[in-house]
Design a protein around this motif. Structure first.
Motif, short mmCIF file in Angstrom:
data_model
loop_
_atom_site.label_atom_id
_atom_site.label_comp_id
_atom_site.label_asym_id
_atom_site.label_seq_id
_atom_site.Cartn_x
_atom_site.Cartn_y
_atom_site.Cartn_z
N VAL A 104 0.85 -1.19 0.00
CA VAL A 104 0.00 0.00 0.00
C VAL A 104 0.89 1.24 0.00
CG1 VAL A 104 -1.86 1.22 1.18
CG2 VAL A 104 -1.74 -1.28 1.29
N SER A 105 0.67 2.13 -0.96
CA SER A 105 1.46 3.35 -1.05
C SER A 105 0.79 4.48 -0.28
CB SER A 105 1.64 3.76 -2.52
OG SER A 105 0.40 4.18 -3.06
N ASP A 116 -0.22 -2.28 -4.89
CA ASP A 116 0.45 -3.11 -5.90
C ASP A 116 0.48 -4.55 -5.42
OD1 ASP A 116 1.24 -1.14 -7.88
OD2 ASP A 116 2.63 -0.38 -6.35
N LEU A 117 0.32 -5.48 -6.35
CA LEU A 117 0.32 -6.90 -6.03
C LEU A 117 1.74 -7.46 -6.07
CD1 LEU A 117 -2.74 -8.22 -8.09
CD2 LEU A 117 -2.66 -7.51 -5.70
N CYS A 130 3.45 2.49 2.75
CA CYS A 130 3.14 2.55 4.17
C CYS A 130 2.78 1.21 4.78
CB CYS A 130 2.01 3.54 4.43
SG CYS A 130 0.44 3.08 3.66
N GLY A 131 2.69 0.13 3.97
CA GLY A 131 2.33 -1.13 4.58
C GLY A 131 2.29 -2.30 3.63
N LEU A 132 2.27 -3.49 4.22
CA LEU A 132 2.20 -4.75 3.48
C LEU A 132 1.08 -5.59 4.07
CD1 LEU A 132 3.39 -6.98 1.58
CD2 LEU A 132 4.89 -7.63 3.49
N PHE A 133 0.22 -6.11 3.21
CA PHE A 133 -0.91 -6.94 3.63
C PHE A 133 -0.75 -8.34 3.04
CE2 PHE A 133 -5.32 -8.54 3.06
CZ PHE A 133 -5.70 -8.57 4.39
N LEU A 134 -0.83 -9.36 3.90
CA LEU A 134 -0.69 -10.75 3.49
C LEU A 134 -1.89 -11.55 3.99
CD1 LEU A 134 3.06 -11.25 4.54
CD2 LEU A 134 2.19 -10.64 2.26
N LEU A 170 -11.81 -5.35 -2.35
CA LEU A 170 -12.26 -4.91 -1.04
C LEU A 170 -11.09 -4.57 -0.13
CD1 LEU A 170 -14.49 -4.53 1.09
CD2 LEU A 170 -14.32 -6.97 1.60
N ALA A 171 -10.09 -5.46 -0.08
CA ALA A 171 -8.94 -5.21 0.78
C ALA A 171 -8.20 -3.95 0.35
CB ALA A 171 -7.99 -6.41 0.74
N SER A 172 -8.02 -3.74 -0.95
CA SER A 172 -7.32 -2.54 -1.44
C SER A 172 -8.05 -1.28 -1.02
CB SER A 172 -7.18 -2.60 -2.96
OG SER A 172 -6.40 -3.70 -3.36
N GLU A 173 -9.36 -1.32 -1.11
CA GLU A 173 -10.16 -0.15 -0.73
C GLU A 173 -10.03 0.14 0.76
OE1 GLU A 173 -14.88 1.15 -0.46
OE2 GLU A 173 -14.28 -0.52 -1.74
N LEU A 174 -10.13 -0.89 1.59
CA LEU A 174 -10.11 -0.68 3.04
C LEU A 174 -8.71 -0.35 3.55
CD1 LEU A 174 -12.51 -3.54 4.21
CD2 LEU A 174 -13.01 -1.10 4.04
#
Length: 382
Positions: free
Chosen positions: A275-276, A282-283, A309-313, A337-341
């Motif tokens: 997440v920028s 970006d995937l 600013c972050g990484l989601f796994l 959904l995850a990208s939006e939130l």
């Protein structure tokens, strides 16, 4: 199982047949009760809790087939052994009784010894059911132990430092899970984050998960870079699994906030999300195939995260569930959904869960384990 442990309930409107049936069991130490109609039959059943029911199908007030239907369908008692009796050798009546849930059927011209033999069959079935229940209880206790140990292997749900915040979610689909996530420091204060998913469910998947976790955690004390770590885990899994069909998907990343870079390897796992700061995601797609089948060469990818600013796994349980009988939630919907939130100021795993099921009738069934990590770095960059 001794006779004095067996409860037999006899339901028949004929005093002659009740006396006859009573005489068959006389002196055999069974716990015995009787009733003469359907209403009293259900009352005695609820109070006495019999193991065996000898039931005349032609009763006043309440038909014998209705009693069977009530016990099997409404009460949900499938352990009670039901022997149906009738005065007429009617194939249709016999078929109906057996289809409704009667275990056995006798015409009232039976010999006393035949009924005793049928009771012995019932006793063997009751004994077997008791043994099976005890075995299932032991298995359940073992799974509870596995689940308890697994929970101890998973890091606490939230982790905060001055520069970093980590949220996690862990929802096993059963007592034992094949999901694994972790985070720990390696050399030079680099944060290593890992998420993995073992194929299948239950104790086997949990056992393999424990192996993956142990191998990954060794790099906290005996440092290996990501390529060496994946090579170690893959080699060990191939050695353990041999020709078995089990496999592991795994994503691991080293987050270096000092130099504002992230280095990762994705072995057949769900794509990570970077997440920028300008609310863009970006995937981080797979860089190799799954672990446990083939010898592989692992090539890490390094990215600049100064504007991130972050990484989601996450694991695939988040999208491999049915919105309707014919439609899966799907990876694309979940990523959207995850990208939006994730781009909102106060993202939380609870909000993600709530948004996933919003608008659905009732809580959906999640057949697979669900795990996720949100690593939010605060003070990197200029």
């Amino acid at each position: 199982m001794q006779n004095n442990e067996i409860k037999i309930l006899i339901i028949d409107d004929s005093p002659v047949w009740r006396d006859s049936l009573n005489s068959i069991f006389e002196g055999q130490n069974y716990q015995l009760r009787m009733a003469e109609d359907g209403h009293k039959a259900l009352q005695e059943y609820r109070e006495f809790k019999p193991n065996i029911l000898i039931l005349d199908l032609n009763l006043p007030c309440c038909d014998g087939k209705d009693i069977i239907r009530s016990i099997r369908n409404q009460v949900g008692d499938n352990d009670l052994y039901i022997i149906s009796l009738t005065s007429v050798a009617d194939v249709e009546t016999k078929t109906q009784a057996l289809n409704l849930g009667s275990n056995d059927f006798l015409v009232k011209t039976f010999d006393h010894e035949e009924l005793k033999a049928r009771i012995n069959v019932a006793k063997r079935q009751i004994r077997l059911n008791k043994q099976l229940r005890a075995a299932f209880e032991r298995i359940a206790q073992e799974f509870d132990t596995v689940a308890s140990l697994q929970n101890k292997l998973i890091p606490k749900s939230c982790y905060y430092t001055q520069d970093l915040a980590i949220q996690s979610a862990y929802y096993p689909s059963g007592r034992a899970s094949g999901d694994y996530y972790d985070f720990f420091s390696v050399q030079n204060n680099i944060l290593r984050v890992v998420i993995a998913d073992v194929s299948g469910h239950g104790a086997r998947a949990a056992f393999l998960m424990g192996i993956v976790r142990a191998l990954a955690r060794t790099t906290e004390v005996h440092y290996l870079d990501l390529a060496q770590t994946f090579d170690l885990i893959n080699t060990q899994l191939i050695d353990i699994l041999g020709q078995e069909m089990d496999f592991v998907t795994m994503f691991a990343a080293d987050i270096d906030q000092t130099n504002n870079v992230i280095t990762y390897i994705n072995a057949g796992h769900c794509p990570g999300l970077i997440v920028s700061r300008n609310n863009h995601t970006d995937l981080l797609e797979p860089t190799s195939t799954i672990l446990g089948f083939f010898d592989l060469e692992f090539q890490p990818v390094t990215l600049d995260i100064s504007e991130s600013c972050g990484l989601f796994l996450f694991t695939d349980g988040y999208y491999e569930w049915m919105v309707s009988p014919t439609q899966r939630f799907g990876l694309t919907n979940f990523l959207n959904l995850a990208s939006e939130l994730l781009c909102t100021p106060h993202f939380s795993m609870e909000t993600l869960e709530a948004q996933m099921v919003q608008g659905l009738d009732g809580r959906p069934s999640f057949p697979d384990d669900r795990s996720a990590l949100w690593i939010h770095w605060k003070n990197n960059g200029p």
